[in-house]
Design an enzyme around this catalytic site. Structure first.
Site, PDB file in Angstrom:
ATOM      1  N   SER A  72       0.835  -1.216   0.000  1.00 33.37           N
ATOM      2  CA  SER A  72       0.000   0.000   0.000  1.00 33.37           C
ATOM      3  C   SER A  72       0.864   1.258   0.000  1.00 33.37           C
ATOM      4  CB  SER A  72      -0.951  -0.006   1.191  1.00 33.37           C
ATOM      5  OG  SER A  72      -0.252   0.190   2.404  1.00 33.37           O
ATOM      6  N   ASN A  73       2.051   1.177   0.615  1.00 33.27           N
ATOM      7  CA  ASN A  73       2.960   2.337   0.566  1.00 33.27           C
ATOM      8  C   ASN A  73       3.533   2.501  -0.844  1.00 33.27           C
ATOM      9  OD1 ASN A  73       3.461   3.781   3.224  1.00 33.27           O
ATOM     10  ND2 ASN A  73       3.453   1.655   3.861  1.00 33.27           N
TER      11      ASN A  73
ATOM     12  N   LYS B 125      24.305  -9.852  -3.774  1.00 35.30           N
ATOM     13  CA  LYS B 125      25.006  -9.539  -5.022  1.00 35.30           C
ATOM     14  C   LYS B 125      24.007  -9.206  -6.133  1.00 35.30           C
ATOM     15  CE  LYS B 125      28.393 -11.075  -8.406  1.00 35.30           C
ATOM     16  NZ  LYS B 125      27.592 -10.188  -9.303  1.00 35.30           N
TER      17      LYS B 125
ATOM     18  N   ASN C 251      13.189   4.775   4.674  1.00 34.89           N
ATOM     19  CA  ASN C 251      12.337   3.722   5.237  1.00 34.89           C
ATOM     20  C   ASN C 251      11.135   4.362   5.918  1.00 34.89           C
ATOM     21  OD1 ASN C 251      11.606   1.037   6.100  1.00 34.89           O
ATOM     22  ND2 ASN C 251      12.310   1.590   8.149  1.00 34.89           N
TER      23      ASN C 251
ATOM     24  N   HIS D 180       8.357   3.646   8.986  1.00 35.08           N
ATOM     25  CA  HIS D 180       8.116   2.759  10.124  1.00 35.08           C
ATOM     26  C   HIS D 180       6.828   3.213  10.808  1.00 35.08           C
ATOM     27  CE1 HIS D 180       9.047  -0.011  13.365  1.00 35.08           C
ATOM     28  NE2 HIS D 180       8.714   0.952  14.219  1.00 35.08           N
TER      29      HIS D 180
ATOM     30  N   ASP E 225      15.924   0.779  12.074  1.00 37.50           N
ATOM     31  CA  ASP E 225      15.062   1.921  12.423  1.00 37.50           C
ATOM     32  C   ASP E 225      15.816   2.984  13.228  1.00 37.50           C
ATOM     33  OD1 ASP E 225      12.545  -0.534  13.247  1.00 37.50           O
ATOM     34  OD2 ASP E 225      13.011   0.382  11.308  1.00 37.50           O
TER      35      ASP E 225
HETATM   36  C1  GRF Z   1       3.606  -0.655   6.879  1.00 40.87           C
HETATM   37  O1  GRF Z   1       2.918  -0.590   8.094  1.00 40.87           O
HETATM   38  C2  GRF Z   1       4.980  -0.121   7.074  1.00 40.87           C
HETATM   39  O2  GRF Z   1       5.065   0.940   7.984  1.00 40.87           O
HETATM   40  C3  GRF Z   1       5.693  -1.295   7.649  1.00 40.87           C
HETATM   41  O3  GRF Z   1       5.157  -2.430   6.978  1.00 40.87           O
HETATM   42  C4  GRF Z   1       3.877  -2.093   6.484  1.00 40.87           C
HETATM   43  C5  GRF Z   1       3.938  -2.228   4.986  1.00 40.87           C
HETATM   44  O4  GRF Z   1       2.691  -2.080   4.485  1.00 40.87           O
HETATM   45  N1  GRF Z   1       7.092  -1.156   7.419  1.00 40.87           N
HETATM   46  P1  GRF Z   1       2.511  -2.070   2.880  1.00 40.87           P
HETATM   47  O5  GRF Z   1       3.149  -3.332   2.346  1.00 40.87           O
HETATM   48  O6  GRF Z   1       3.203  -0.838   2.370  1.00 40.87           O
HETATM   49  O7  GRF Z   1       1.025  -2.018   2.694  1.00 40.87           O
END
Ligand code: GRF
Length: 207
Positions: A12-13, A69, A106, A108, A149
Site C-alpha cells: 500500500s505504501n 550480489k 524507510n 516505520h 530503524d
Molecule cells: C507498513 O505498516 C509499514 O510501515 C511497515 O510495513 C507495512 C507495509 O505495508 N514497514 P505495505 O506493504 O506498504 O502495505
C-alpha cells in the site's frame, strides 16, 4: 531521480508512491520494485503499472551473499539514485547501506525511537503500542543507517489512540499517515530539499 522500491507484502505504501508519481507530484521514476517474498501483492501492483517487479529471495537465491550480489547488480544496472523500503522485512546488507548513505528511505509505523528495532515490525508494532497504553503513536520516515530503524529522522506525524482502538483500527489510522509522509519525503528528496547534517535532517523551504 531513479527509484528502486523494496517490498515484502501488500504494497500500500508502494501504491501511494505510484499514485503520487502518476499525478506528477514527484520528480522521480520507480525503475524497479524488488520483493523478498515471491507472492507479495506489491509485485502485482508494480506489474499493473508497467513497473519491473523482481523477486529476490531464498527460493531463487538460497545463499544470502547471492541475494545481496543480485540486489547490488540490479541497483547498478538500473543506475538507481534512491532506494525506498516500503514494508521491506529484511535487513539490508551493510555494503548497500554504505553505497547509498542517506539515499535509502524507510517508513516505520511508530514514532521512533518508540516501538522500533528488532522484533518491532508490521502489526507487532501496533500490538506493543496498545499493550503499553500510550496515547499517541504515528509514523516515521527516516534514512536507513547500519542499525534497524535508527537512521536520521526525516518526518514524523502523530495520531491519537482511542481506548477502543484495536491493532486493526490502529494500523489503518497509521497507514493513512504513512501514505502521506512517504510520498512527501520522496518528493522533497527528488527536489534536493532534504539535507542531512550529522544525524539531523533539515528540510529546505517547502510549503
Ligand atoms: C507498513 O505498516 C509499514 O510501515 C511497515 O510495513 C507495512 C507495509 O505495508 N514497514 P505495505 O506493504 O506498504 O502495505
Amino acid at each position: 531521480i531513479k527509484i528502486a522500491v523494496l517490498v515484502s507484502g501488500n504494497g500500500s505504501n508502494l501504491q501511494a508512491l505510484i499514485d503520487s508519481i502518476e499525478k506528477g507530484e514527484i520528480k522521480g521514476k520507480i525503475e524497479v520494485v524488488i520483493s523478498n517474498k515471491k507472492g507479495a501483492y506489491a509485485l502485482k501492483r508494480a506489474k499493473r503499472h508497467g513497473i519491473d517487479g523482481i523477486y529476490i529471495g531464498k527460493l531463487n537465491y538460497p545463499k544470502r551473499e547471492d541475494r545481496d550480489k543480485k540486489l547490488i547488480d540490479i541497483l547498478n544496472e538500473k543506475k538507481i539514485d534512491l532506494i525506498v523500503l516500503a514494508g521491506y522485512m529484511s535487513v539490508l546488507n551493510e555494503r548497500i547501506v554504505n553505497m547509498y548513505r542517506n539515499r535509502i528511505i524507510n517508513i516505520h509505523p511508530s514514532l521512533i525511537p518508540s516501538f522500533c528495532g528488532k522484533g518491532y515490525y508490521g502489526e507487532k508494532v501496533h500490538k506493543a503500542v496498545l499493550d503499553y497504553g500510550v496515547k499517541l503513536t504515528g509514523a516515521t520516515v527516516h534514512f536507513v543507517d547500519e542499525g534497524t530503524d535508527t537512521g536520521p529522522v526525516i518526518f514524523q506525524r502523530a495520531v491519537e489512540i482511542d481506548f477502543d482502538d484495536t491493532v486493526e483500527t490502529l494500523s489503518k489510522k497509521v497507514l493513512k499517515i504513512e501514505h502521506q509522509l512517504l510520498p512527501l519525503a520522496v518528493k522533497l528528496f527528488c527536489e534536493g530539499k532534504i539535507e542531512v547534517i550529522g544525524r539531523k535532517v533539515k528540510i529546505l523551504d517547502y510549503m
